[in-house]
Write a protein that holds these residues in place. Structure first.
Motif, PDB file in Angstrom:
ATOM      1  N   GLN A  17       0.841  -1.203   0.000  1.00  0.00           N
ATOM      2  CA  GLN A  17       0.000   0.000   0.000  1.00  0.00           C
ATOM      3  C   GLN A  17       0.874   1.249   0.000  1.00  0.00           C
ATOM      4  O   GLN A  17       0.578   2.219  -0.696  1.00  0.00           O
ATOM      5  CB  GLN A  17      -0.923   0.000   1.215  1.00  0.00           C
ATOM      6  N   GLU A  18       1.945   1.220   0.751  1.00  0.00           N
ATOM      7  CA  GLU A  18       2.852   2.367   0.835  1.00  0.00           C
ATOM      8  C   GLU A  18       3.477   2.674  -0.526  1.00  0.00           C
ATOM      9  O   GLU A  18       3.542   3.832  -0.948  1.00  0.00           O
ATOM     10  CB  GLU A  18       3.937   2.093   1.874  1.00  0.00           C
ATOM     11  N   GLU A  19       3.943   1.622  -1.239  1.00  0.00           N
ATOM     12  CA  GLU A  19       4.576   1.825  -2.548  1.00  0.00           C
ATOM     13  C   GLU A  19       3.581   2.387  -3.561  1.00  0.00           C
ATOM     14  O   GLU A  19       3.914   3.293  -4.328  1.00  0.00           O
ATOM     15  CB  GLU A  19       5.162   0.510  -3.063  1.00  0.00           C
ATOM     16  N   LEU A  20       2.360   1.866  -3.538  1.00  0.00           N
ATOM     17  CA  LEU A  20       1.337   2.386  -4.444  1.00  0.00           C
ATOM     18  C   LEU A  20       1.018   3.836  -4.111  1.00  0.00           C
ATOM     19  O   LEU A  20       0.876   4.679  -5.004  1.00  0.00           O
ATOM     20  CB  LEU A  20       0.072   1.515  -4.374  1.00  0.00           C
ATOM     21  N   ALA A  21       0.921   4.140  -2.833  1.00  0.00           N
ATOM     22  CA  ALA A  21       0.615   5.513  -2.407  1.00  0.00           C
ATOM     23  C   ALA A  21       1.695   6.482  -2.873  1.00  0.00           C
ATOM     24  O   ALA A  21       1.401   7.580  -3.348  1.00  0.00           O
ATOM     25  CB  ALA A  21       0.467   5.565  -0.882  1.00  0.00           C
ATOM     26  N   VAL A  22       2.949   6.081  -2.775  1.00  0.00           N
ATOM     27  CA  VAL A  22       4.051   6.937  -3.223  1.00  0.00           C
ATOM     28  C   VAL A  22       3.957   7.193  -4.725  1.00  0.00           C
ATOM     29  O   VAL A  22       4.133   8.324  -5.191  1.00  0.00           O
ATOM     30  CB  VAL A  22       5.417   6.301  -2.851  1.00  0.00           C
ATOM     31  N   LYS A  23       3.646   6.158  -5.485  1.00  0.00           N
ATOM     32  CA  LYS A  23       3.539   6.321  -6.940  1.00  0.00           C
ATOM     33  C   LYS A  23       2.375   7.224  -7.330  1.00  0.00           C
ATOM     34  O   LYS A  23       2.412   7.879  -8.369  1.00  0.00           O
ATOM     35  CB  LYS A  23       3.399   4.950  -7.623  1.00  0.00           C
ATOM     36  N   LEU A  24       1.332   7.252  -6.495  1.00  0.00           N
ATOM     37  CA  LEU A  24       0.150   8.072  -6.786  1.00  0.00           C
ATOM     38  C   LEU A  24       0.197   9.434  -6.096  1.00  0.00           C
ATOM     39  O   LEU A  24      -0.733  10.232  -6.252  1.00  0.00           O
ATOM     40  CB  LEU A  24      -1.119   7.319  -6.356  1.00  0.00           C
ATOM     41  N   ASN A  25       1.227   9.663  -5.288  1.00  0.00           N
ATOM     42  CA  ASN A  25       1.353  10.917  -4.524  1.00  0.00           C
ATOM     43  C   ASN A  25       0.186  11.118  -3.564  1.00  0.00           C
ATOM     44  O   ASN A  25      -0.387  12.203  -3.469  1.00  0.00           O
ATOM     45  CB  ASN A  25       1.503  12.131  -5.449  1.00  0.00           C
ATOM     46  N   VAL A  26      -0.174  10.035  -2.872  1.00  0.00           N
ATOM     47  CA  VAL A  26      -1.191  10.107  -1.819  1.00  0.00           C
ATOM     48  C   VAL A  26      -0.605   9.429  -0.579  1.00  0.00           C
ATOM     49  O   VAL A  26       0.452   8.821  -0.644  1.00  0.00           O
ATOM     50  CB  VAL A  26      -2.521   9.414  -2.240  1.00  0.00           C
ATOM     51  N   VAL A  27      -1.311   9.494   0.520  1.00  0.00           N
ATOM     52  CA  VAL A  27      -0.843   8.821   1.727  1.00  0.00           C
ATOM     53  C   VAL A  27      -1.330   7.383   1.731  1.00  0.00           C
ATOM     54  O   VAL A  27      -2.306   7.037   1.057  1.00  0.00           O
ATOM     55  CB  VAL A  27      -1.316   9.567   3.004  1.00  0.00           C
ATOM     56  N   ARG A  28      -0.663   6.552   2.508  1.00  0.00           N
ATOM     57  CA  ARG A  28      -1.009   5.127   2.549  1.00  0.00           C
ATOM     58  C   ARG A  28      -2.443   4.908   3.018  1.00  0.00           C
ATOM     59  O   ARG A  28      -3.137   4.004   2.562  1.00  0.00           O
ATOM     60  CB  ARG A  28      -0.031   4.382   3.471  1.00  0.00           C
ATOM     61  N   GLN A  29      -2.910   5.747   3.929  1.00  0.00           N
ATOM     62  CA  GLN A  29      -4.257   5.594   4.453  1.00  0.00           C
ATOM     63  C   GLN A  29      -5.307   5.750   3.346  1.00  0.00           C
ATOM     64  O   GLN A  29      -6.364   5.114   3.400  1.00  0.00           O
ATOM     65  CB  GLN A  29      -4.519   6.619   5.572  1.00  0.00           C
ATOM     66  N   THR A  30      -5.000   6.567   2.337  1.00  0.00           N
ATOM     67  CA  THR A  30      -5.941   6.738   1.225  1.00  0.00           C
ATOM     68  C   THR A  30      -6.097   5.422   0.474  1.00  0.00           C
ATOM     69  O   THR A  30      -7.219   4.994   0.168  1.00  0.00           O
ATOM     70  CB  THR A  30      -5.441   7.847   0.271  1.00  0.00           C
ATOM     71  N   VAL A  31      -4.980   4.772   0.194  1.00  0.00           N
ATOM     72  CA  VAL A  31      -5.030   3.478  -0.497  1.00  0.00           C
ATOM     73  C   VAL A  31      -5.759   2.460   0.371  1.00  0.00           C
ATOM     74  O   VAL A  31      -6.586   1.678  -0.111  1.00  0.00           O
ATOM     75  CB  VAL A  31      -3.607   2.986  -0.852  1.00  0.00           C
TER      76      VAL A  31
END
Length: 169
Positions: A17-31
């Protein structure tokens, strides 16, 4: 359904979730909220999500996605099997070429020995007093001198090499 698809595709791509959040420029909690079904990405974020996950938006929205780890492993193992077969064939071809090289070397050495015997070479008894034959005699003498000393070792090495590279039956 969107939440399940996001989670399944993310996991199949090996992303946290953290890696996806970084790629999308959002926080992990959003994912995490998307995957729990507590919120949904807006249209722009959905397009970004599909690009990052390399998946069509229609797949994210409608089609149920299952994790394909078993299929991926099977595909990888099949590719590895093909590669291993190709490597085994190449190794066998190299071994066969080296084997025949050793056999050829044995034949060449034996042929040279036979040729020297057939011409009845006077290896150490050559007459160098005749200037017309002295140069040819010196070259033949040098060749014979080297050959007589090196050939037996080369022949033994070639025989051993041919035996070691033969195909095990």
């Amino acid at each position: 359904m969107l939440n399940e698809n996001i989670k399944a595709i993310r996991k199949s791509k090996g992303l946290s979730q953290e890696e996806l959040a970084v790629k999308l420029n959002v926080v992990r909690q959003t994912v995490s909220k998307w995957e729990q079904g507590l919120s949904v990405p807006d249209a722009d974020m959905l397009i970004s999500l599909s690009e990052v996950l390399e998946t069509p938006v229609s797949t994210l929205l409608g089609e149920t996605v299952t994790e394909t780890k078993a299929d991926d492993l099977r595909a990888i193992s099949e590719k590895l099997e093909v590669i291993n077969l190709q490597l085994a064939r190449e190794k066998a071809a190299r071994r066969k070429a080296v084997h025949w090289l050793f056999i050829s070397l044995c034949v060449i050495i034996a042929a040279i020995f036979a040729g020297l015997t057939a011409i009845n070479s006077a290896y150490l008894g050559w007459d160098f007093s005749n200037p017309e034959t002295a140069a040819a005699g010196a070259m033949l003498h040098a060749f014979e001198w080297l050959f007589i000393r090196i050939a037996p070792l080369a022949l033994i090495g070639a025989i051993v090499g041919a035996c070691l590279t033969r195909k095990n039956m």
